[in-house]
Write an enzyme that holds these catalytic residues in place. Structure first.
Site, PDB file in Angstrom:
ATOM      1  N   ASP A 131     -10.601  -8.543   7.822  1.00 47.96           N
ATOM      2  CA  ASP A 131     -12.008  -8.421   7.407  1.00 47.96           C
ATOM      3  C   ASP A 131     -12.692  -9.780   7.440  1.00 47.96           C
ATOM      4  O   ASP A 131     -13.848  -9.896   7.836  1.00 47.96           O
ATOM      5  CB  ASP A 131     -12.097  -7.818   5.997  1.00 47.96           C
ATOM      6  CG  ASP A 131     -12.341  -6.319   6.060  1.00 47.96           C
ATOM      7  OD1 ASP A 131     -11.985  -5.707   7.091  1.00 47.96           O
ATOM      8  OD2 ASP A 131     -12.873  -5.754   5.084  1.00 47.96           O
ATOM      9  N   LYS A 153       3.702 -15.560   2.786  1.00 47.83           N
ATOM     10  CA  LYS A 153       3.610 -16.347   1.551  1.00 47.83           C
ATOM     11  C   LYS A 153       5.050 -16.660   1.159  1.00 47.83           C
ATOM     12  O   LYS A 153       5.548 -16.294   0.082  1.00 47.83           O
ATOM     13  CB  LYS A 153       2.880 -15.518   0.475  1.00 47.83           C
ATOM     14  CG  LYS A 153       2.518 -16.298  -0.764  1.00 47.83           C
ATOM     15  CD  LYS A 153       1.387 -17.295  -0.562  1.00 47.83           C
ATOM     16  CE  LYS A 153       1.145 -18.079  -1.839  1.00 47.83           C
ATOM     17  NZ  LYS A 153       0.288 -19.253  -1.631  1.00 47.83           N
ATOM     18  N   ASP A 165      -2.840 -18.331   2.397  1.00 44.12           N
ATOM     19  CA  ASP A 165      -4.008 -19.035   1.843  1.00 44.12           C
ATOM     20  C   ASP A 165      -4.540 -20.068   2.829  1.00 44.12           C
ATOM     21  O   ASP A 165      -5.750 -20.217   3.015  1.00 44.12           O
ATOM     22  CB  ASP A 165      -3.677 -19.672   0.481  1.00 44.12           C
ATOM     23  CG  ASP A 165      -2.261 -20.227   0.398  1.00 44.12           C
ATOM     24  OD1 ASP A 165      -1.484 -20.002   1.338  1.00 44.12           O
ATOM     25  OD2 ASP A 165      -1.929 -20.906  -0.590  1.00 44.12           O
ATOM     26  N   ASP A 220      -4.973  -6.865   6.017  1.00 42.54           N
ATOM     27  CA  ASP A 220      -6.201  -6.177   5.610  1.00 42.54           C
ATOM     28  C   ASP A 220      -7.281  -7.204   5.272  1.00 42.54           C
ATOM     29  O   ASP A 220      -8.415  -7.140   5.753  1.00 42.54           O
ATOM     30  CB  ASP A 220      -5.876  -5.300   4.379  1.00 42.54           C
ATOM     31  CG  ASP A 220      -6.996  -4.338   4.048  1.00 42.54           C
ATOM     32  OD1 ASP A 220      -7.938  -4.225   4.850  1.00 42.54           O
ATOM     33  OD2 ASP A 220      -6.930  -3.692   2.980  1.00 42.54           O
ATOM     34  N   TYR A 265       0.820  -1.220   0.000  1.00 44.80           N
ATOM     35  CA  TYR A 265       0.000   0.000   0.000  1.00 44.80           C
ATOM     36  C   TYR A 265       0.854   1.271   0.000  1.00 44.80           C
ATOM     37  O   TYR A 265       0.338   2.368  -0.201  1.00 44.80           O
ATOM     38  CB  TYR A 265      -0.952   0.032   1.208  1.00 44.80           C
ATOM     39  CG  TYR A 265      -2.011  -1.061   1.196  1.00 44.80           C
ATOM     40  CD1 TYR A 265      -2.101  -1.957   0.136  1.00 44.80           C
ATOM     41  CD2 TYR A 265      -2.913  -1.195   2.234  1.00 44.80           C
ATOM     42  CE1 TYR A 265      -3.059  -2.957   0.115  1.00 44.80           C
ATOM     43  CE2 TYR A 265      -3.882  -2.190   2.226  1.00 44.80           C
ATOM     44  CZ  TYR A 265      -3.943  -3.070   1.164  1.00 44.80           C
ATOM     45  OH  TYR A 265      -4.899  -4.058   1.146  1.00 44.80           O
TER      46      TYR A 265
END
Ligand code: NAD
Length: 369
Positions: free
Chosen positions: A250, A190, A222, A246, A141
């Site tokens: 959520d 990852k 994942d 992020d 970001y």
């Protein structure tokens, strides 16, 4: 205790839920003889309207001079058409960056009266008590370059950059928090694909040596996404980079099925922090006395705990929320069986009544001792 608190109500339901948090904190301050000074600033769309800037200098200075920041929510359709260069959300991103708030904390725990509101089975949800620690000021970001290239701008580039110290400080924070909880850290990455993740893993293993009492595990993002809805009670503290955090936070917020209930904290290495509910400005219900103020009120409780070290006062707020829900009172966003639906202001009054009741009982008990 004397504390200066920057109050940034923002847009939409922000001002409605913020009024609840300030009233609750005032009540706590009166009960425990603290001196909380509340000073308001504009941020987001309301700041664009007034100053043409989503984070005016006056608001940033107010935050820098305060011991903690409370924020409602920013954004709404009124500002959606504004050119990309001035958007309400930029005020919040800039504030986090300018204040160096690198660790975003999102606790997710099951509220017994709300368990059936989750889309997951009761037995999956009932013992959930986890904390997601998300790196907030680095990664994709904030990567440079972030641009379109080519004659017809046919190539889009975003860059994922992490520096060692950025990983170290947030991982350190996660271990410190785990020590006060069930002493388990799940680091999410990852590492089978990304170099930044391999560095992340190395740092976690390095920091872990200082915390031999904390169990560490590494999990691919994942797999974590899957485990969060399969067996969420296995997690204590999850620490991860900005983008993964992020998305996972959520996902985790829906485990309990109640967006309006969830608080968050954004911290740096000292005690200063920014506290805000997870939900947005909910323009569809703004000004209708329908907003659930509990996410904001629980964020104020996190502020007492993390920035001021007032655990007892924070617990009293959390108990008041639990007691009020146990009595069946709820706002329209929560679907309580046999519940009594009330509005935002009535919910705020109920929480304050419950705090006073708790204090009155404590006072009587103390008088007898
Ligand atoms: P939202 O969280 O505002 O609303 C999603 C849905 O949940 C809506 O139906 C809303 O009515 C409901 N809801 C949310 N909070 C509630 C509460 N406290 N009580 C009762 N119901 C509640 O998300 P959205 O609709 O995607 O976004 C609306 C605006 O908020 C957008 O401008 C978005 O950019 C902004 N936003 C801001 C933040 C922030 O300030 N941190 C976060 C997310 C979204």
């Amino acid at each position: 205790m004397n504390k200066r608190i920057a109050v940034l109500p923002g847009d939409g339901i922000g001002p409605e839920v913020m009024s609840g948090a300030v009233r609750v904190l005032q009540e706590i301050s009166d009960c425990f003889h603290h001196n909380f000074i509340f000073e308001e600033g504009l941020i987001g769309g309301s700041a664009i309207d007034e100053y043409g800037n989503p984070l005016p200098e006056s608001t940033l200075n107010l935050c820098k001079e305060s011991d903690a920041i409370l924020l409602g929510a920013v954004g709404g359709p009124k500002w959606d058409s504004i050119s990309q260069s001035i958007r309400p959300e930029q005020g919040l991103l800039k504030l986090r960056k300018e204040m160096g708030l690198f660790a975003n904390l999102r606790p997710v725990s099951a509220f017994q009266p709300l368990i059936h509101a989750s889309t997951l089975k009761k037995e999956v949800v009932e013992n959930v008590d986890l904390l997601i620690v998300r790196e907030l000021t680095g990664g994709l970001y904030f990567g440079e370059p972030s641009e379109r290239r080519g004659e017809n701008k046919e190539t889009a580039i975003d860059t994922l950059v992490y520096h060692l110290h950025e990983i170290e400080r947030v991982v350190e924070k996660a271990f410190q928090l785990a020590r006060k909880r069930r002493k388990k850290v799940t680091s999410v990455d990852k590492a089978n694909v990304l170099e930044s993740s391999r560095m992340w893993r190395e740092v976690v293993n390095q920091v872990a040596k200082k915390y031999p009492d904390v169990i560490v595990e590494h999990m691919l993002v994942d797999s974590t996404a899957m485990q969060l809805i399969y067996r969420p009670e296995q997690f204590d503290v999850i620490v991860t980079e900005n983008l993964f955090g992020d998305i996972l936070s959520d996902e985790a917020s829906m485990i309990t099925g109640s967006l309006g209930m969830l608080p968050s904290a954004s911290l740096r290495s000292d005690l200063v922090g920014l506290y805000e509910p997870v939900h947005g400005s909910a323009p569809d219900i703004a000004g209708k006395n329908q907003a659930n103020p509990l996410g904001m009120i629980l964020s104020a409780a996190l502020m007492l705990k993390y920035s001021f070290g007032l655990d007892k006062e924070a617990n009293i707020i959390e108990e008041a929320v639990m007691n009020t829900l146990n009595e069946g009172y709820h706002t329209g966003d929560l679907n309580l069986e046999h519940g009594k639906q009330i509005g935002t202001s009535e919910m705020i009054n109920k929480i304050i009544d419950s705090i006073n009741e708790n204090q009155a009982i404590t006072g009587i008990l103390t008088a007898y001792i």
